[in-house]
Design an enzyme around this catalytic site. Structure first.
Site, mmCIF file in Angstrom:
data_model
loop_
_atom_site.group_PDB
_atom_site.id
_atom_site.type_symbol
_atom_site.label_atom_id
_atom_site.label_comp_id
_atom_site.label_asym_id
_atom_site.label_seq_id
_atom_site.Cartn_x
_atom_site.Cartn_y
_atom_site.Cartn_z
ATOM 1 N N ASP A 66 26.582 -5.275 30.052
ATOM 2 C CA ASP A 66 26.966 -5.927 31.145
ATOM 3 C C ASP A 66 27.701 -7.433 31.427
ATOM 4 O OD1 ASP A 66 25.188 -6.685 30.475
ATOM 5 O OD2 ASP A 66 24.185 -7.576 31.979
ATOM 6 N N ASP B 299 25.251 -1.702 24.548
ATOM 7 C CA ASP B 299 23.952 -3.755 24.890
ATOM 8 C C ASP B 299 22.636 -2.936 24.522
ATOM 9 O OD1 ASP B 299 23.954 -6.319 25.499
ATOM 10 O OD2 ASP B 299 23.843 -5.805 27.716
ATOM 11 N N ASP C 248 20.131 -5.412 27.355
ATOM 12 C CA ASP C 248 19.549 -6.104 28.305
ATOM 13 C C ASP C 248 19.901 -6.043 29.481
ATOM 14 O OD1 ASP C 248 17.078 -6.812 26.301
ATOM 15 O OD2 ASP C 248 17.613 -8.800 27.132
#
Length: 268
Positions: free
Chosen positions: A200, A13, A15
């Site tokens: 996240d 991922d 961001d």
């Protein structure tokens, strides 16, 4: 040419994971990225960002030889490819606008905003916000209603074949393909010896669970992910630090654990 059977292929991922949540910087991850490159491993960026956004960033990170998973798995940007044009986004927006007014008015998607508006909710500069609006497959947005309304919104979209997935910042709408789906396609293609996935947010969970080594990066701005399959036995771990600092340490630990560096020195 991209290496088939890399020793370690990472799906990451962006961001809040490889990129800092607030600054979008990635420099703390440079040591692990450099180690991985020396070993012949690779990183597939797996993000809600558009192909137009990911292309320049992939080049900046030195990952231009690898495909990238864009728009939460709805598309794959191949090395050297131009961003694809698709009718999915227009169909998705039409279905969204067809919802009852009380549901529609509490969801603000990128398509409802100009570049300045997208810059305001993302923190991106206006030129990069323009790239974030260049969507082909999916629609990120913000839900401002209550939880029962959100459930009704998601159910109404489901009747139209649209899924809603929560990421680190936005509720993203698409026609159902996930990061994990795209990851499986690329694992079949490259047949790496080991896979690793880091993220996240809830929309990263399936990808993290599918990897040989999964890492949950803490998100100080959101609720922590619930326990994932594989976490109890240690196949999935939680990084000690958020963002690229946690990414760097976690990737370095897996390289050490697999003794890839030692193997590279023996065969170098």
């Amino acid at each position: 040419m991209t290496q088939v059977h890399p020793p370690l292929l990472i799906f990451s991922d962006l961001d809040g994971t490889l990129l800092d949540h607030d600054t979008y910087g990635w420099s703390p991850a440079r040591p692990a990225l450099d180690r991985l490159a020396r070993l012949g491993g690779g990183v597939v960026l797996a993000t809600s960002k558009t192909a137009a956004e990911v292309g320049p960033l992939r080049d900046e990170l030195g990952l231009s030889a690898w495909p990238a998973i864009v728009e939460n798995g709805a598309g794959i940007l191949e090395p050297g490819a131009r961003p694809a044009v698709s009718g999915d986004y227009a169909r998705l927006r039409a279905a969204l606008d067809d919802l009852p007014g009380d549901l529609r008015k509490t969801y603000t998607g990128f398509g409802d905003l100009d570049a300045a508006g997208v810059a305001g909710i993302t923190g991106l500069p206006t030129d990069k916000a323009e790239l974030a609006k260049a969507r082909a497959f999916s629609e990120p947005g913000i839900w401002t209603g209550d939880e029962p309304g959100r459930e009704a919104f998601v159910a109404a979209l489901g009747e139209r074949g649209i899924t809603a997935r929560m990421g680190g910042r936005f509720l993203t709408l698409s026609f159902g393909r996930t990061k994990a789906d795209a990851m499986a396609e690329l694992v079949d293609r490259f047949a790496p010896r080991h896979t690793m996935a880091l993220g996240d947010a809830p929309n990263d969970a399936e990808m993290i669970e599918a990897a040989d080594f999964g890492v949950i990066i803490p998100n100080p701005h959101g609720a922590p992910l619930p326990p994932l399959m594989g976490e109890a036995e240690g196949r999935i771990t939680r990084a000690a630090h958020p963002g690229p600092e946690g990414w760097n340490l976690s990737v370095g630990q897996v390289i050490d654990e697999l003794e890839l560096s030692r193997g590279a020195s023996r065969h170098g």
